[in-house]
Scaffold this motif. Structure first.
Motif, PDB file in Angstrom:
ATOM      1  N   SER A 222       4.512  16.285  -1.254  1.00 35.00           N
ATOM      2  CA  SER A 222       3.407  16.087  -0.094  1.00 35.00           C
ATOM      3  C   SER A 222       2.210  15.388  -1.070  1.00 35.00           C
ATOM      4  CB  SER A 222       2.778  17.536   0.038  1.00 35.00           C
ATOM      5  OG  SER A 222       1.626  17.320   0.882  1.00 35.00           O
ATOM      6  N   TYR A 223       1.850  14.160  -0.273  1.00 30.64           N
ATOM      7  CA  TYR A 223       0.952  13.275  -0.826  1.00 30.64           C
ATOM      8  C   TYR A 223      -0.351  13.163  -0.026  1.00 30.64           C
ATOM      9  CZ  TYR A 223       4.741  11.371  -3.625  1.00 30.64           C
ATOM     10  OH  TYR A 223       5.818  11.371  -4.330  1.00 30.64           O
ATOM     11  N   LYS A 224      -1.353  13.537  -0.481  1.00 30.97           N
ATOM     12  CA  LYS A 224      -2.761  13.768   0.474  1.00 30.97           C
ATOM     13  C   LYS A 224      -3.201  12.282   0.935  1.00 30.97           C
ATOM     14  CE  LYS A 224      -4.274  18.228  -1.103  1.00 30.97           C
ATOM     15  NZ  LYS A 224      -5.235  19.094  -1.780  1.00 30.97           N
TER      16      LYS A 224
ATOM     17  N   LEU B 280       8.965   5.847  -6.893  1.00 30.15           N
ATOM     18  CA  LEU B 280       8.738   4.815  -5.983  1.00 30.15           C
ATOM     19  C   LEU B 280       7.027   5.143  -5.644  1.00 30.15           C
ATOM     20  CD1 LEU B 280       8.810   2.113  -4.321  1.00 30.15           C
ATOM     21  CD2 LEU B 280       9.773   3.537  -2.540  1.00 30.15           C
ATOM     22  N   LEU B 281       6.814   6.433  -5.128  1.00 30.38           N
ATOM     23  CA  LEU B 281       5.402   6.700  -4.832  1.00 30.38           C
ATOM     24  C   LEU B 281       4.491   7.160  -5.693  1.00 30.38           C
ATOM     25  CD1 LEU B 281       6.620   8.395  -1.261  1.00 30.38           C
ATOM     26  CD2 LEU B 281       5.867   6.350  -1.696  1.00 30.38           C
ATOM     27  N   GLY B 282       4.923   7.609  -6.804  1.00 26.34           N
ATOM     28  CA  GLY B 282       4.134   8.318  -8.021  1.00 26.34           C
ATOM     29  C   GLY B 282       4.085  10.054  -7.965  1.00 26.34           C
ATOM     30  N   GLU B 283       3.574  10.589  -8.644  1.00 21.06           N
ATOM     31  CA  GLU B 283       3.605  12.280  -8.627  1.00 21.06           C
ATOM     32  C   GLU B 283       2.602  12.620  -7.406  1.00 21.06           C
ATOM     33  OE1 GLU B 283       5.103  14.559 -10.356  1.00 21.06           O
ATOM     34  OE2 GLU B 283       6.078  13.233 -11.626  1.00 21.06           O
ATOM     35  N   PRO B 284       3.323  13.421  -6.671  1.00 18.18           N
ATOM     36  CA  PRO B 284       2.920  14.003  -5.492  1.00 18.18           C
ATOM     37  C   PRO B 284       1.623  15.197  -5.703  1.00 18.18           C
ATOM     38  CG  PRO B 284       4.680  15.291  -6.014  1.00 18.18           C
ATOM     39  CD  PRO B 284       4.710  14.184  -6.888  1.00 18.18           C
TER      40      PRO B 284
ATOM     41  N   PHE C 160       5.364   4.392   1.903  1.00 16.47           N
ATOM     42  CA  PHE C 160       5.951   5.573   2.686  1.00 16.47           C
ATOM     43  C   PHE C 160       6.753   5.500   3.807  1.00 16.47           C
ATOM     44  CE2 PHE C 160       5.393   9.352   5.465  1.00 16.47           C
ATOM     45  CZ  PHE C 160       5.773  10.289   4.555  1.00 16.47           C
ATOM     46  N   ARG C 161       6.188   4.463   4.837  1.00 16.67           N
ATOM     47  CA  ARG C 161       6.948   4.281   5.995  1.00 16.67           C
ATOM     48  C   ARG C 161       8.052   3.309   6.028  1.00 16.67           C
ATOM     49  NH1 ARG C 161       3.663   5.337  10.539  1.00 16.67           N
ATOM     50  NH2 ARG C 161       1.723   6.143  10.077  1.00 16.67           N
ATOM     51  N   GLY C 162       8.396   2.932   4.652  1.00 15.44           N
ATOM     52  CA  GLY C 162       9.559   1.918   4.501  1.00 15.44           C
ATOM     53  C   GLY C 162      10.478   2.640   3.444  1.00 15.44           C
ATOM     54  N   LEU C 163      10.444   3.924   3.174  1.00 16.34           N
ATOM     55  CA  LEU C 163      11.290   4.799   2.670  1.00 16.34           C
ATOM     56  C   LEU C 163      12.763   4.723   3.154  1.00 16.34           C
ATOM     57  CD1 LEU C 163       9.372   7.871   1.431  1.00 16.34           C
ATOM     58  CD2 LEU C 163       9.937   5.999  -0.064  1.00 16.34           C
ATOM     59  N   ASP C 164      13.773   4.415   2.506  1.00 12.99           N
ATOM     60  CA  ASP C 164      15.041   4.447   2.800  1.00 12.99           C
ATOM     61  C   ASP C 164      15.623   5.909   2.748  1.00 12.99           C
ATOM     62  OD1 ASP C 164      18.037   4.291   2.972  1.00 12.99           O
ATOM     63  OD2 ASP C 164      17.745   2.197   2.510  1.00 12.99           O
ATOM     64  N   ILE C 165      16.275   6.333   4.083  1.00 11.33           N
ATOM     65  CA  ILE C 165      16.516   7.776   3.888  1.00 11.33           C
ATOM     66  C   ILE C 165      17.655   8.092   2.930  1.00 11.33           C
ATOM     67  CG2 ILE C 165      18.674   7.289   5.460  1.00 11.33           C
ATOM     68  CD1 ILE C 165      17.166   9.490   7.456  1.00 11.33           C
ATOM     69  N   ASP C 166      18.206   7.134   2.234  1.00 11.05           N
ATOM     70  CA  ASP C 166      19.231   7.561   1.267  1.00 11.05           C
ATOM     71  C   ASP C 166      18.745   7.550  -0.254  1.00 11.05           C
ATOM     72  OD1 ASP C 166      21.603   8.124   2.719  1.00 11.05           O
ATOM     73  OD2 ASP C 166      21.926   6.073   3.202  1.00 11.05           O
TER      74      ASP C 166
ATOM     75  N   THR D 179       0.858  -1.240  -0.098  1.00  8.34           N
ATOM     76  CA  THR D 179      -0.240   0.064   0.104  1.00  8.34           C
ATOM     77  C   THR D 179       0.818   1.377   0.083  1.00  8.34           C
ATOM     78  OG1 THR D 179      -0.111   0.198   2.516  1.00  8.34           O
ATOM     79  CG2 THR D 179      -1.692  -1.158   1.320  1.00  8.34           C
ATOM     80  N   PHE D 180       0.309   2.421  -0.187  1.00  9.39           N
ATOM     81  CA  PHE D 180       0.939   3.618  -0.261  1.00  9.39           C
ATOM     82  C   PHE D 180       1.694   3.757   1.251  1.00  9.39           C
ATOM     83  CE2 PHE D 180       1.580   8.000   0.691  1.00  9.39           C
ATOM     84  CZ  PHE D 180       2.254   8.535  -0.188  1.00  9.39           C
ATOM     85  N   ASP D 181       0.871   3.576   2.151  1.00  6.09           N
ATOM     86  CA  ASP D 181       1.386   3.846   3.472  1.00  6.09           C
ATOM     87  C   ASP D 181       2.582   3.001   3.915  1.00  6.09           C
ATOM     88  OD1 ASP D 181       0.820   5.205   6.348  1.00  6.09           O
ATOM     89  OD2 ASP D 181       0.755   2.971   6.638  1.00  6.09           O
TER      90      ASP D 181
END
Length: 351
Positions: A82-84, A66-70, A51-57, A46-48
């Motif tokens: 920013s993603y609503k 990865l997340l698509g256009e914001p 998002f919560r699994g993003l690597d800081i690098d 899922t998006f969540d």
């Protein structure tokens, strides 16, 4: 995870920290950063979860891939995406400085309740003293002190402050403003800023009244976080600055008011440390014994972080902000007090 409200300020601005979060939260660790890398698994997440699994690098372009256009993208010196969300919240990725910068931290904001949940954050570490600062994550001792600070109110006098916080490290009173200083631990300084409006009938330090309270983290670059008040007045209007706008100001301060001289990270060079914390510099001017790292600020001016290479290890001696249009220095900061700062100034500087 606890939800916190964070607002970061520059030297001239007073903003808010309304709560602390435990160091043991889901903040990033050096060797335990979750990442999403498999294209097969991405489709199942899922998006969540992504998002919560993003690597800081991950970098700016990689996050969009990865997340698509914001729903919103912006920033001048410091970019953000920013993603609503369906529940009305927004998932925000904040980046370091640079054209295609790495992630600085991620958070989910709830504008209705003015709360922000920090997911991960780049840490700055002092390995020799086994201490890591996350800008917003503090020790229990510091959090306890912050809780006391939040009992302070506008217009309190010095005696009332001491009843809440105890005896200070020092008290300074000028003609119009003053400072009451505390050190809850060796890495943080809490300042109660006071002012004198001339109408008080009291004398001495009690003629000064509380205007703001903030803490300095002495490891990271001049970063200050306000504890009081939640709102500050501009004329008759109460105003709160959004986090994304504050990040621009905080970045400007990182490079124009550095407080460290050497890298606090073990086995990490000074330049690598700056690159890891601030992001990529826009220009490097190497003059042998002198190195100047140049960063573009949000107003078009240039911040110069000046490094001396004469010592056994490179040290930051001086920093200044230069306006290329007027060719004038607009602000300066001596990191090493007795440095020969004039050698760092550009030749075409006008008085």
């Amino acid at each position: 995870m606890k939800k916190i409200t964070i607002l970061i300020l520059t030297l001239s601005m007073v903003l808010t920290l309304s709560a602390c979060s435990d160091n043991g939260n889901s903040s990033t660790t050096d060797n335990n950063i979750s990442s999403v890398s498999s294209s097969e698994s991405e489709a199942e997440l899922t998006f969540d979860e992504k998002f919560r699994g993003l690597d800081i690098d991950l970098r700016y372009d990689e996050v969009i891939e990865l997340l698509g256009e914001p729903d919103e993208k912006g920033g001048v010196s410091v970019k953000y995406l920013s993603y609503k969300q369906d529940d009305g919240k927004s998932a925000i990725v904040q980046f370091l400085h640079g054209d295609n910068p790495r992630i600085d931290y991620t958070y989910i904001t709830d504008s209705k309740f003015e709360e922000e949940e920090i997911i991960l954050h780049r840490r700055i570490c002092d390995h020799e003293n086994d201490y890591c600062s996350h800008d917003i994550y503090y020790s229990d001792a510091v959090c306890d002190f912050f809780d006391k600070c939040k009992k302070i109110e506008y217009e309190m006098n010095g005696d009332e402050v001491k009843e809440i916080l105890g005896e200070p490290y020092s008290i300074y009173s000028g003609s119009l403003t003053g400072t009451i200083r505390y050190f809850p631990d060796k890495y943080h300084e809490v300042c109660v800023i006071t002012y004198c409006n001339g109408n008080s009938k009291e004398e001495g330090t009690n003629s000064f009244r509380v205007e703001s309270v903030y803490t300095w983290d002495t490891i990271i670059h001049g970063a200050a976080v306000a504890i009081l008040p939640e709102e500050y007045k501009i004329g008759e209007v109460n105003e709160k600055k959004p986090t994304k706008e504050i990040e621009q100001l905080a970045y400007d301060q990182k490079v124009s008011f550095p407080t460290i001289s050497v890298s606090p990270k073990k086995d990490v060079s000074l330049k690598d440390y700056l690159n890891d914390y601030i992001g990529e510099y826009d220009e490097e001017i190497d003059e042998g014994d002198i190195t100047k790292l140049v960063y573009k600020l949000s107003d078009g001016k240039l911040a110069h972080v000046c490094i001396s290479n004469k010592e056994p290890e490179p040290i930051i001696e001086y920093a200044y902000v230069y306006d290329p249009e007027t060719k004038k220095i607009t602000s300066t900061h001596k990191v090493v007090e007795d440095c020969d700062y004039e050698k760092y100034l550009p030749d075409d500087t006008k008085d």
